[in-house]
Write a protein that holds these residues in place. Structure first.
Motif, PDB file in Angstrom:
ATOM      1  N   VAL A 153       0.847  -1.197   0.000  1.00  0.00           N
ATOM      2  CA  VAL A 153       0.000   0.000   0.000  1.00  0.00           C
ATOM      3  C   VAL A 153       0.882   1.247   0.000  1.00  0.00           C
ATOM      4  O   VAL A 153       0.683   2.169  -0.809  1.00  0.00           O
ATOM      5  N   ALA A 156       2.675   1.705  -3.302  1.00  0.00           N
ATOM      6  CA  ALA A 156       1.793   2.201  -4.360  1.00  0.00           C
ATOM      7  C   ALA A 156       1.506   3.685  -4.177  1.00  0.00           C
ATOM      8  O   ALA A 156       1.433   4.442  -5.144  1.00  0.00           O
ATOM      9  N   LEU A 157       1.358   4.113  -2.919  1.00  0.00           N
ATOM     10  CA  LEU A 157       1.051   5.526  -2.670  1.00  0.00           C
ATOM     11  C   LEU A 157       2.223   6.431  -3.013  1.00  0.00           C
ATOM     12  O   LEU A 157       2.037   7.569  -3.425  1.00  0.00           O
ATOM     13  N   THR A 158       3.451   5.934  -2.812  1.00  0.00           N
ATOM     14  CA  THR A 158       4.620   6.791  -3.013  1.00  0.00           C
ATOM     15  C   THR A 158       5.258   6.557  -4.374  1.00  0.00           C
ATOM     16  O   THR A 158       6.388   6.957  -4.599  1.00  0.00           O
ATOM     17  N   LEU A 159       4.537   5.898  -5.266  1.00  0.00           N
ATOM     18  CA  LEU A 159       5.101   5.532  -6.562  1.00  0.00           C
ATOM     19  C   LEU A 159       5.573   6.778  -7.320  1.00  0.00           C
ATOM     20  O   LEU A 159       4.821   7.724  -7.518  1.00  0.00           O
ATOM     21  N   LEU A 171       5.554   5.939   6.295  1.00  0.00           N
ATOM     22  CA  LEU A 171       4.124   5.640   6.233  1.00  0.00           C
ATOM     23  C   LEU A 171       3.824   4.251   6.772  1.00  0.00           C
ATOM     24  O   LEU A 171       2.813   4.033   7.442  1.00  0.00           O
ATOM     25  N   LEU A 209      -6.955 -10.778   7.293  1.00  0.00           N
ATOM     26  CA  LEU A 209      -7.491  -9.427   7.049  1.00  0.00           C
ATOM     27  C   LEU A 209      -6.697  -8.720   5.968  1.00  0.00           C
ATOM     28  O   LEU A 209      -7.269  -8.129   5.031  1.00  0.00           O
ATOM     29  N   VAL A 217      -6.888  -2.219  -1.626  1.00  0.00           N
ATOM     30  CA  VAL A 217      -6.437  -0.865  -1.281  1.00  0.00           C
ATOM     31  C   VAL A 217      -5.230  -0.484  -2.140  1.00  0.00           C
ATOM     32  O   VAL A 217      -5.130   0.647  -2.630  1.00  0.00           O
ATOM     33  N   GLN A 220      -6.364   0.530  -5.508  1.00  0.00           N
ATOM     34  CA  GLN A 220      -6.877   1.902  -5.485  1.00  0.00           C
ATOM     35  C   GLN A 220      -5.733   2.905  -5.452  1.00  0.00           C
ATOM     36  O   GLN A 220      -5.753   3.920  -6.159  1.00  0.00           O
ATOM     37  N   ALA A 221      -4.732   2.602  -4.627  1.00  0.00           N
ATOM     38  CA  ALA A 221      -3.594   3.520  -4.502  1.00  0.00           C
ATOM     39  C   ALA A 221      -2.859   3.646  -5.828  1.00  0.00           C
ATOM     40  O   ALA A 221      -2.440   4.739  -6.220  1.00  0.00           O
ATOM     41  N   ILE A 224      -4.727   5.917  -8.068  1.00  0.00           N
ATOM     42  CA  ILE A 224      -4.517   7.325  -7.686  1.00  0.00           C
ATOM     43  C   ILE A 224      -3.158   7.800  -8.197  1.00  0.00           C
ATOM     44  O   ILE A 224      -3.034   8.879  -8.762  1.00  0.00           O
ATOM     45  N   SER A 225      -2.144   6.950  -8.014  1.00  0.00           N
ATOM     46  CA  SER A 225      -0.794   7.381  -8.371  1.00  0.00           C
ATOM     47  C   SER A 225      -0.591   7.473  -9.872  1.00  0.00           C
ATOM     48  O   SER A 225       0.290   8.184 -10.339  1.00  0.00           O
ATOM     49  N   GLU A 227      -2.979   8.208 -12.247  1.00  0.00           N
ATOM     50  CA  GLU A 227      -3.965   8.939 -13.062  1.00  0.00           C
ATOM     51  C   GLU A 227      -3.375  10.198 -13.714  1.00  0.00           C
ATOM     52  O   GLU A 227      -2.381  10.711 -13.267  1.00  0.00           O
TER      53      GLU A 227
ATOM     54  N   LEU B 145       3.366  12.633   3.374  1.00  0.00           N
ATOM     55  CA  LEU B 145       2.914  12.138   2.067  1.00  0.00           C
ATOM     56  C   LEU B 145       2.264  13.264   1.287  1.00  0.00           C
ATOM     57  O   LEU B 145       2.516  13.453   0.094  1.00  0.00           O
ATOM     58  N   ARG B 154      -3.703  14.585  -6.657  1.00  0.00           N
ATOM     59  CA  ARG B 154      -3.141  13.282  -6.306  1.00  0.00           C
ATOM     60  C   ARG B 154      -2.758  13.258  -4.826  1.00  0.00           C
ATOM     61  O   ARG B 154      -2.990  12.258  -4.134  1.00  0.00           O
ATOM     62  N   ARG B 157      -5.840  12.662  -2.706  1.00  0.00           N
ATOM     63  CA  ARG B 157      -6.395  11.310  -2.780  1.00  0.00           C
ATOM     64  C   ARG B 157      -5.478  10.297  -2.114  1.00  0.00           C
ATOM     65  O   ARG B 157      -5.931   9.414  -1.379  1.00  0.00           O
ATOM     66  N   LEU B 161      -6.358   8.079   1.274  1.00  0.00           N
ATOM     67  CA  LEU B 161      -6.297   6.621   1.389  1.00  0.00           C
ATOM     68  C   LEU B 161      -5.455   6.222   2.600  1.00  0.00           C
ATOM     69  O   LEU B 161      -5.818   5.316   3.358  1.00  0.00           O
ATOM     70  N   LEU B 162      -4.351   6.927   2.784  1.00  0.00           N
ATOM     71  CA  LEU B 162      -3.488   6.638   3.934  1.00  0.00           C
ATOM     72  C   LEU B 162      -4.227   6.878   5.247  1.00  0.00           C
ATOM     73  O   LEU B 162      -4.140   6.075   6.180  1.00  0.00           O
TER      74      LEU B 162
END
Lengths: 227, 244
Positions: A153, A156-159, A171, A209, A217, A220-221, A224-225, A227, B145, B154, B157, B161-162
């Motif tokens: 996760v 993916a967010l920090t890509l 994170l 879980l 998730v 989704q991340a 976001i990264s 788009e 972040l 971005r 969003r 999510l975080l």
């Protein structure tokens, strides 16, 4: 073109990533060497008394595994992101979560599994009991996949961000604390003669879980990264 | 009567509303702070067991409460922004984060100052302290972040999510830390359910409300700056008095 079942698809993604990892073995080895090095530094820092080392061993191995898995997270998506494969995966008709799950599994196989196999050797350095070593391996076997999944996760967010490597640790590390607690706790429980069932069950629950939610998730991340 | 609930979900209208409301919140917060400090320092009696040192709880407890609530509110706004794509919600989440981090830090700091005379140590690995520290880490992660992504959409969003993942994780972290603590050592610090003196309660409540009002005032002011920064290219911003 023949239609792939979901399991075949998963197998394909895993195999592709494993092949890619085997073509660059140095990357895999660096993580492992880092793990060994961090663990070996602790006795140098705190002194060679066997009693203290035996007490510290589970915590040290777990923290080192946590750091080592952070180190390898950068590789999870970055190569695919740079050569455009990731974009194709986003456009593919197959569910992105499944592709992501495949990538996570293969990432764990090259960065998490070696740590699990290496851990008993390091445990011997710290004079752990045989029983403790088995529990340490079992706990790592349950815990390192969770680290890979939570880490995915963050990756993916920090890509594609500058300074992504440090940021991803910032994170992800707080979110990994429960794994650390129960993982190291299980080993401590067995050395002090208590039951390990509760620790391992809780880790199993967290694994389930994570298995259900994190691929989604992460997908989704990624959207976001990218788009 | 039809009320247009969405009128103030546009940054341009909310900017004005926030500008009108912020001074009210700020002044009432200031008045309540004065009342709270007065009762806390001069009216509330000295505690039988803790002496004068307990008075730090009048800032410690509100800070702890706010640090936790603000995280949830922030995650809620972030989720709204993510799901409904409303710009203002994301801006509110961004505006809340530094205030929440401040309260988490304040809670840890005053806790340390309180802990030294009471427990004889600046820091103990109590479940509450540890989870508050982790909460501070989560705030820092959110802010880091958000600030490391250049594209504001971005950033909103991704940070949202975080925040959502974090808020799902918070109970898991809290209970794991709690169990970890009880496994290692019997919980040495217990908050006994002694009834508080009436004056202490009054001081405590006015401080809690004052902190809430302060947080709202600051967040409204901060969100106004964020709105101006994000909407700087638009017509309505260039027509504002303060930007001319």
């Amino acid at each position: 073109m023949k239609k792939l079942s979901l399991f075949e698809l998963l197998g394909l993604v895993i195999r592709r990533d494993l092949v890619l990892a085997m073509r660059r073995r140095a990357d895999v080895l660096t993580t492992l060497v880092f793990f060994v090095m961090v663990v070996s530094l602790f006795p140098l820092g705190v002194g060679p008394e066997p009693d203290m080392l035996r007490k510290m061993a589970p915590g040290v191995v777990w923290v080192a595994a946590l750091l080592a898995s952070m180190l390898s997270l950068g590789r999870l998506f970055s190569a695919d992101y740079l050569d455009g494969t990731l974009e194709q995966m986003l456009l593919a008709p197959q569910p992105l979560s499944l592709l992501v799950l495949g990538k996570i599994v293969s990432h764990w196989m090259v960065s998490g599994l070696p740590l699990v196999l290496m851990a008993p050797v390091l445990g011997l350095q710290f004079d752990m009991s045989a029983q403790g070593l088995w529990v340490l391996m079992a706990a790592l076997l349950l815990g390192t996949p969770i680290l890979s999944m939570i880490g995915a996760v963050g990756a993916a967010l920090t890509l594609g961000l500058r300074g992504g490597g440090v940021l991803v640790s910032l994170l992800v590390l707080p979110l990994c604390i429960p794994v650390l607690i129960f993982g190291a706790g299980a080993v401590e429980a067995v050395t002090s003669g208590m039951s390990i069932a509760s620790h391992l069950s809780l880790m199993g629950a967290m694994l389930m879980l994570a298995l259900v939610f994190t691929p989604w998730v992460t997908a989704q991340a990624l959207r976001i990264s990218m788009e | 009567m039809a009320i247009n609930w969405f009128k103030y979900s546009a940054p341009s209208t909310f900017y004005e509303l926030a500008g009108k409301l912020a001074p009210w919140f700020a002044w009432s917060s200031a008045i309540l702070f004065v009342i709270g400090f007065y009762i806390g320092f001069f009216v509330a009696p000295t505690d039988a067991t803790q002496g004068e040192a307990y008075r730090i709880m009048f800032i410690h407890v509100p800070a702890s409460i706010l640090s936790m609530f603000i995280y949830l509110i922030m995650a809620g706004y972030a989720a709204l922004g993510l799901v409904f794509n409303t710009r203002l919600s994301s801006m509110m989440a961004t505006a809340l984060a530094p205030t929440g981090a401040l309260f988490a830090f304040l809670s840890l700091w005053t806790g340390a100052l309180w802990g030294k005379p009471m427990w004889g140590a600046w820091w103990v690995w109590d479940a509450r302290l540890t989870s508050e520290l982790i909460l501070l880490f989560l705030y820092i992660g959110f802010i880091a972040l958000h600030s490391s992504i250049d594209d504001p959409r971005r950033a909103d969003r991704a940070a949202a999510l975080l925040a959502i993942v974090g808020s799902v994780n918070v109970p898991i972290i809290y209970f794991s830390v709690k169990w970890w603590n009880t496994l290692h050592q019997g919980s040495t610090i217990k908050f006994t359910g002694t009834s508080m003196h009436a004056a202490m309660q009054q001081a405590m409540w006015s401080m809690v409300v004052a902190c809430w009002l302060y947080a709202i005032a600051v967040v409204l002011t901060r969100v106004r700056s964020i709105i101006l920064e994000r909407e700087r290219g638009t017509q309505w911003v260039s027509e504002l008095e303060e930007t001319k």
